[in-house]
Design a protein around this motif. Structure first.
Motif, short mmCIF file in Angstrom:
data_model
loop_
_atom_site.label_atom_id
_atom_site.label_comp_id
_atom_site.label_asym_id
_atom_site.label_seq_id
_atom_site.Cartn_x
_atom_site.Cartn_y
_atom_site.Cartn_z
N GLY A 529 0.83 -1.20 0.00
CA GLY A 529 0.00 0.00 0.00
C GLY A 529 0.86 1.25 0.00
O GLY A 529 1.97 1.24 0.54
N VAL A 530 0.37 2.32 -0.63
CA VAL A 530 1.15 3.56 -0.77
C VAL A 530 0.24 4.75 -0.45
O VAL A 530 -0.99 4.62 -0.45
CB VAL A 530 1.73 3.70 -2.19
N PRO A 531 0.83 5.94 -0.15
CA PRO A 531 0.01 7.13 0.10
C PRO A 531 -0.83 7.46 -1.14
O PRO A 531 -0.30 7.61 -2.24
CB PRO A 531 1.04 8.22 0.38
N ALA A 532 -2.15 7.57 -0.96
CA ALA A 532 -3.05 7.77 -2.10
C ALA A 532 -2.73 9.04 -2.86
O ALA A 532 -2.78 9.08 -4.09
CB ALA A 532 -4.50 7.78 -1.61
N LEU A 533 -2.38 10.10 -2.15
CA LEU A 533 -2.14 11.38 -2.80
C LEU A 533 -0.96 11.32 -3.76
O LEU A 533 -0.90 12.06 -4.74
CB LEU A 533 -1.88 12.46 -1.73
#
Length: 626
Positions: A529-533
């Motif tokens: 998972g990664v920062p959505a922004l």
């Protein structure tokens, strides 16, 4: 090969190679010894940049005659007697290596007298060969003479630089000391001529305006922001850490790191973790490539810092470097957040007093009705600024405009939404003029001209509006938090074993930054998972930088930095453009926003947003009063 015991002279010369690099190293060690002995005045006489002669005279406690030969023996010291003393050492010197190391590579003499003794004694040493103690008349205190440095080590002497260069290193170290010890008078001569004098006697005044001006100049004084913050470290032990000192406003930046001074428990040191924290605190306000200026004193429990990690004591090791890094970063960030446009801070060189950002009172000769007439008869309140806002274009950084508007609400409302909600701003108080005054005109569609009680304010309207929008975006995003976007297919990243261990240990920290990661092998990580922004950016490179920061500093602001870069671009696109004509109410609204917005003294790229010209300066342009 046969193992043999090295002779004492050679042992001392080897130690000198670690401790004594150049004449400045000698001055450092001897002056620190003088201060540890309680000196209130130290005279430093130099010849040929310190190569031919270094003479240090102090008025400290002195050395008894019977201890004079012991003073030049290796690891002989009065400052520690046990491991507990070493762990809590508070003196500048403690290793007992300086005097024997210096004496082994010079023609050396030490003379001392305690106040109760009728006369003093002197001991001569040449190239490590010790003479006999002899009586000598001298005032109380100690005098150390070092002549012909490295006369018996030609390989070391040839590496010394020109006289001016070596003298410059000595002056720089004395400047470091002078900042930390305004209670000690320092007098310097070179080749028989007075060179510099730092006045002493300012006991208890750590942040002396006189001493700051002597060392860093008046320009630093008028741009200095005072820092003084203390926080608990451990509730069990009751220990605290405290950061005090001065940091320069971002407008006062340097091309090099020549005005960066850090002291840990009074000792001048270099520390990468603290330097990194300072750099990050300034990242949002400093122009690209420029360096901040600061004088910072970090006070921590001596048992939580190891000062015995470098022979010359230039470096320290913190027990909890992550806590130190975060403490320094947050303290300086809070101080820099107060660099609002119109706020005046620093020390007045004429009075030595701290200048506070207080609004100027309206002069009695100026009727209050002038305030409203100055901008078209409008009341002194916040006009509608919705006309500034424009539809935001594609940022080109992987975030769609519609997503931004959903995420940040009405911050980037279109011009068709004049009734958008805005937070109230301070209104002008009758009889007072706000720090940025009241707008009187717009120049070339770029600058706002504003009249204050004592002069003229010029504002770059695009730069100012850009900072206002940027700070609003950051506040809005901080309230939302970092949303994690799961990856359809986990991404395998090859790392070193140390980095894999760090990622595994810091899983919660990475999750707070928007990364979901698990260890999939000794040297492999699975990124899930990664920062959505930031999902459409160079996410692997960002992740590797985050891990590198965690390994080296125990903390990382890479994600926040990437986020801020994106938000800064968005704010830049939506800020009011040049040649946009504003009404006086709109201009005044912008001025009030600037006064209420953190860091509004600089735009997102570190450029200044405003400048002030006093009536005195303007009068001098036209030679008035001459």
């Amino acid at each position: 090969m046969t193992i043999r015991q090295l002779p004492d002279t050679l042992v001392n010369q080897i130690a000198a190679g670690e401790v004594i690099e150049r004449p400045a190293s000698v001055v450092k060690e001897l002056v620190e010894n003088a201060i540890d002995a309680g000196a209130t005045r130290v005279d430093i006489d130099l010849e040929d940049g310190g190569v031919r002669l270094i003479r240090i005279r102090d008025d400290g406690g002195g050395i008894p005659p019977e201890e004079l030969p012991l003073a030049i023996q290796r690891h002989a010291t009065s400052k520690i007697a046990s491991l507990d003393d070493l762990e809590a050492v508070a003196t500048l010197g403690f290793r007992g290596e300086a005097l024997p190391s210096i004496a082994s590579v010079s023609r050396f003499s030490i003379a001392s007298r305690q106040g109760r003794d009728g006369r003093g004694t002197v001991l001569l040493v040449e190239g490590g060969r010790v003479g006999e103690v002899a009586p000598k008349q001298l005032p109380p205190g100690t005098t150390v003479e070092v002549r012909d440095l490295f006369f018996n080590v030609p390989a070391r002497r040839k590496f010394l630089r020109a006289e001016r260069t070596e003298l410059g290193h000595i002056e720089e170290w004395l400047r470091q000391l002078a900042l930390a010890r305004p209670d000690v008078e320092l007098r310097v001569t070179h080749n028989g001529k007075p060179l510099r004098r730092y006045k002493g006697g300012e006991s208890g005044t750590l942040f002396s305006a006189d001493r700051l001006g002597e060392t860093l100049g008046e320009e630093f004084l008028v741009n200095a922001l005072q820092v003084d913050h203390e926080t608990p470290v451990s509730t069990e032990s009751g220990s605290t850490m405290r950061l005090r000192g001065w940091i320069a406003r971002p407008a006062y930046s340097r091309a090099s790191a020549d005005q960066q001074y850090l002291y840990v428990n009074g000792r001048a040191v270099r520390d990468r973790s603290v330097a990194h924290a300072v750099k990050q605190a300034y990242a949002d306000v400093l122009f690209h490539g420029r360096q901040p200026a600061y004088v910072l004193f970090l006070d921590v429990d001596p048992r939580r810092v190891d000062v015995n990690v470098h022979p010359a004591k230039h470096e320290v090791r913190f027990r909890d470097s992550r806590a130190i890094h975060e403490f320094v970063y947050r303290t300086l960030s809070a101080a820099l957040a107060e660099t609002r446009a119109g706020a005046v801070a620093g020390i007045d060189p004429a009075t030595g007093e701290l200048v506070s950002p207080m609004p100027a009172s309206m002069p009695s000769s100026m009727p209050s009705s002038t305030v409203s007439s100055a901008y078209g008869g409008q009341p002194a309140m916040r006009p509608d600024v919705s006309a500034w806002n424009r539809p935001m274009p594609q940022t080109g950084l992987g975030l769609r405009v519609d997503e931004a508007r959903v995420a940040y609400g009405a911050l980037y409302g279109a011009s068709t939404a004049p009734q958008q909600a805005v937070r109230p701003l301070p209104e002008a108080v009758e009889g007072e003029v706000p720090p940025l005054g009241y707008a009187i005109a717009q120049l070339h569609g770029i600058y706002i001209l504003s009249e204050t009680v004592d002069g003229l304010i010029v504002v770059d309207m695009h730069a100012a509006h850009e900072r206002i929008g940027y700070e609003k975006l950051k506040s809005a995003h901080d309230s939302i938090g970092l949303r994690m976007q799961p990856l359809l297919v986990p991404q395998t990243i090859a790392v070193s074993e140390r980095e894999a261990e760090t990622a595994e240990r810091e899983a919660e920290t990475l999750a707070a930054l928007g990364f979901e990661v698990t260890r999939s092998g000794p040297q492999a990580l699975a990124l899930r998972g990664v920062p959505a922004l930031l999902a459409d950016g160079e996410i692997e490179a960002l992740f590797r930088d985050v891990i590198a920061d965690l390994v080296e500093h125990g903390a990382s602001r890479r994600v926040a930095g990437a986020r801020d870069e994106l938000l800064a671009t968005m704010a830049c696109h939506s800020a009011v453009r040049a040649n946009r004509r504003l009404s006086l109410p709109e201009m005044n609204a912008l001025l009030r926003e600037m006064e209420a917005t953190e860091r509004s003294g600089q735009c997102n790229h570190g450029r200044p947003t405003w400048a002030k010209f006093t009536l005195g300066e303007i009068d001098r342009w036209f030679l008035r009063g001459r």
